[in-house]
Design a protein around this motif. Structure first.
Motif, PDB file in Angstrom:
ATOM      1  N   THR A 112       0.850  -1.190   0.000  1.00  0.00           N
ATOM      2  CA  THR A 112       0.000   0.000   0.000  1.00  0.00           C
ATOM      3  C   THR A 112       0.887   1.242   0.000  1.00  0.00           C
ATOM      4  O   THR A 112       1.736   1.393   0.875  1.00  0.00           O
ATOM      5  N   VAL A 113       0.687   2.099  -0.979  1.00  0.00           N
ATOM      6  CA  VAL A 113       1.411   3.363  -1.075  1.00  0.00           C
ATOM      7  C   VAL A 113       0.402   4.494  -0.934  1.00  0.00           C
ATOM      8  O   VAL A 113      -0.625   4.509  -1.621  1.00  0.00           O
ATOM      9  N   ALA A 114       0.670   5.429  -0.024  1.00  0.00           N
ATOM     10  CA  ALA A 114      -0.212   6.575   0.194  1.00  0.00           C
ATOM     11  C   ALA A 114       0.319   7.777  -0.572  1.00  0.00           C
ATOM     12  O   ALA A 114       1.512   8.098  -0.490  1.00  0.00           O
ATOM     13  N   LEU A 115      -0.554   8.458  -1.321  1.00  0.00           N
ATOM     14  CA  LEU A 115      -0.235   9.732  -1.952  1.00  0.00           C
ATOM     15  C   LEU A 115      -0.834  10.830  -1.086  1.00  0.00           C
ATOM     16  O   LEU A 115      -2.045  10.836  -0.848  1.00  0.00           O
ATOM     17  N   MET A 118      -4.431   9.024 -10.104  1.00  0.00           N
ATOM     18  CA  MET A 118      -5.246   7.825  -9.895  1.00  0.00           C
ATOM     19  C   MET A 118      -6.194   7.591 -11.069  1.00  0.00           C
ATOM     20  O   MET A 118      -6.308   6.472 -11.576  1.00  0.00           O
ATOM     21  N   ARG A 119      -6.856   8.649 -11.500  1.00  0.00           N
ATOM     22  CA  ARG A 119      -7.823   8.496 -12.586  1.00  0.00           C
ATOM     23  C   ARG A 119      -7.138   8.149 -13.904  1.00  0.00           C
ATOM     24  O   ARG A 119      -7.738   7.504 -14.767  1.00  0.00           O
ATOM     25  N   THR A 120      -5.888   8.567 -14.049  1.00  0.00           N
ATOM     26  CA  THR A 120      -5.137   8.201 -15.246  1.00  0.00           C
ATOM     27  C   THR A 120      -4.921   6.694 -15.304  1.00  0.00           C
ATOM     28  O   THR A 120      -4.930   6.094 -16.381  1.00  0.00           O
ATOM     29  N   VAL A 174      -8.811  -5.738 -13.509  1.00  0.00           N
ATOM     30  CA  VAL A 174      -7.399  -5.576 -13.159  1.00  0.00           C
ATOM     31  C   VAL A 174      -7.231  -4.480 -12.119  1.00  0.00           C
ATOM     32  O   VAL A 174      -6.537  -4.652 -11.118  1.00  0.00           O
ATOM     33  N   ALA A 175      -7.849  -3.340 -12.350  1.00  0.00           N
ATOM     34  CA  ALA A 175      -7.766  -2.206 -11.419  1.00  0.00           C
ATOM     35  C   ALA A 175      -9.160  -1.653 -11.183  1.00  0.00           C
ATOM     36  O   ALA A 175      -9.967  -1.564 -12.119  1.00  0.00           O
ATOM     37  N   SER A 176      -9.445  -1.312  -9.945  1.00  0.00           N
ATOM     38  CA  SER A 176     -10.737  -0.708  -9.618  1.00  0.00           C
ATOM     39  C   SER A 176     -10.524   0.404  -8.600  1.00  0.00           C
ATOM     40  O   SER A 176      -9.460   0.508  -7.988  1.00  0.00           O
ATOM     41  N   MET A 177     -11.557   1.224  -8.417  1.00  0.00           N
ATOM     42  CA  MET A 177     -11.388   2.452  -7.649  1.00  0.00           C
ATOM     43  C   MET A 177     -12.513   2.642  -6.636  1.00  0.00           C
ATOM     44  O   MET A 177     -13.681   2.371  -6.926  1.00  0.00           O
ATOM     45  N   GLN A 188      -6.565  -6.733  -9.098  1.00  0.00           N
ATOM     46  CA  GLN A 188      -5.213  -6.861  -8.572  1.00  0.00           C
ATOM     47  C   GLN A 188      -4.718  -5.551  -7.954  1.00  0.00           C
ATOM     48  O   GLN A 188      -3.818  -5.553  -7.132  1.00  0.00           O
ATOM     49  N   LEU A 189      -5.312  -4.431  -8.393  1.00  0.00           N
ATOM     50  CA  LEU A 189      -4.921  -3.112  -7.905  1.00  0.00           C
ATOM     51  C   LEU A 189      -6.154  -2.368  -7.425  1.00  0.00           C
ATOM     52  O   LEU A 189      -7.149  -2.261  -8.162  1.00  0.00           O
ATOM     53  N   LEU A 190      -6.095  -1.837  -6.211  1.00  0.00           N
ATOM     54  CA  LEU A 190      -7.197  -1.058  -5.649  1.00  0.00           C
ATOM     55  C   LEU A 190      -6.747   0.391  -5.501  1.00  0.00           C
ATOM     56  O   LEU A 190      -5.729   0.675  -4.864  1.00  0.00           O
ATOM     57  N   LEU A 191      -7.503   1.310  -6.087  1.00  0.00           N
ATOM     58  CA  LEU A 191      -7.224   2.734  -6.004  1.00  0.00           C
ATOM     59  C   LEU A 191      -8.257   3.354  -5.067  1.00  0.00           C
ATOM     60  O   LEU A 191      -9.458   3.307  -5.357  1.00  0.00           O
TER      61      LEU A 191
END
Length: 328
Positions: free
Chosen positions: A33-36, A48-50, A88-91, A171-174
């Protein structure tokens, strides 16, 4: 899992191009987990939206490299992009009341996603949605599946949003400031839930927040953004205990903490972030920085490496470390 190199995002719809993201490079490993963190307008949500290609195509110019799970996100289009989103990625969006469709029940929206990406029939998708609601600890899950978004509380909507984001086993959670609109007690519950789900499911996660305290709760590493750039990056311990960029130090000093005497004014960062349509040639933080020199204003500072995981873009890192006065 995530490999960004010199990512740029420029919006061209107005009178002048706006460079919202300027050369962002970031890696996120599986299960990490990386925090921006940073002020509003620093480019966190745009980045993130990109990664989901949610910007209007005709008015957005994107450059650099953005790879997620081996896929070139900037090159995806059509069916490949539709398959990538959710699978693959969701938000998790900041305000679920706006992210969820108000004319469909929450359950119908999760069922639709499961049928589209997983190929389940309606009955199987309904059972999967019910199991997701139980997983995120929504009480009376059968009844809540039949509820519309406006019929649920803020915390319940956010849990439903998390269930929707996890529906197709991404696999990736935004997570884009998922606790901003919630009261303190519910914030803690959501943070603990996210940390538990991330650990149990082995997700890579990028967590956007204004709250450094929230980042400490959920993140392994932190990246500090300012004016579209990552100005400092490191482990949570490194950025909390040994920050080296004046902006990171200013953010830490601007937080209320137990060591503050009653009646002490809360420190603030003077000035405002720069206009992204007219960025200065040098360090964007120079106009607000007490350590700024002519060299800072002349050219962008290079990254200075302090450890394999810790770096900062500043030519005054030693002086910045000396001015640190943040309680542990």
């Amino acid at each position: 899992m995530v490999h960004l190199r010199d990512l740029t995002v420029t919006f061209t719809g107005g009178s002048k191009p706006v460079r919202a993201v300027s050369g962002v490079s970031l890696d996120v490993r599986r299960g990490e987990t990386v925090a921006l963190i940073g002020e509003s307008g620093s480019g966190k949500s745009v980045t993130m939206r990109t990664l989901l290609r949610l910007h209007p195509e005709r008015r957005t110019q994107m450059g650099g490299t953005a790879r997620v799970a081996g896929r070139d996100v900037l090159a995806l289009s059509g069916r490949a992009l539709a398959d990538y989103r959710g699978k693959v990625a969701s938000m998790i969006f900041q305000e679920p009341l706006l992210a969820l469709d108000p004319v469909y029940t929450v359950g119908a929206q999760i069922v639709e996603s499961l049928r589209r990406h997983e190929g389940l029939d309606r009955a199987a998708a309904h059972q999967r949605a019910l199991a997701l609601f139980e997983r995120v600890r929504i009480p009376s899950p059968e009844r809540r599946l039949a509820a519309y978004p406006h019929e649920m509380s803020g915390g319940m909507r956010q849990r439903a949003m998390i269930a929707l984001a996890l529906a197709c086993s991404p696999q990736l959670l935004l997570a884009d400031e998922p606790t901003t609109a919630l009261d303190a007690t519910v914030q803690i519950q959501i943070l603990l839930l996210l940390r538990e789900l991330q650990r149990d499911l082995g997700l890579a996660c990028i967590f956007v927040t204004h709250d450094i305290g929230a980042a400490v709760e959920v993140a392994d590493r932190m990246a500090v953004m300012y004016a579209g750039r990552i100005v400092e990056e490191g482990t949570v311990r490194e950025l909390i205990h040994t920050p080296r960029h004046p902006y990171t130090i200013a953010l830490l000093q601007s937080r209320a903490h137990g060591a503050m005497a009653r009646g002490t004014p809360l420190p603030t960062i003077a000035g405002s972030p720069p206009d992204l349509a007219a960025l200065p040639p040098g360090c964007a933080f120079a106009a607000r920085c007490a350590l700024a020199s002519d060299a800072c204003r002349a050219a962008q500072p290079m990254a200075v490496q302090f450890s394999p995981t810790h770096q900062a873009r500043c030519i005054h890192t030693e002086q910045a470390a000396a001015m640190l006065a943040v309680p542990a």
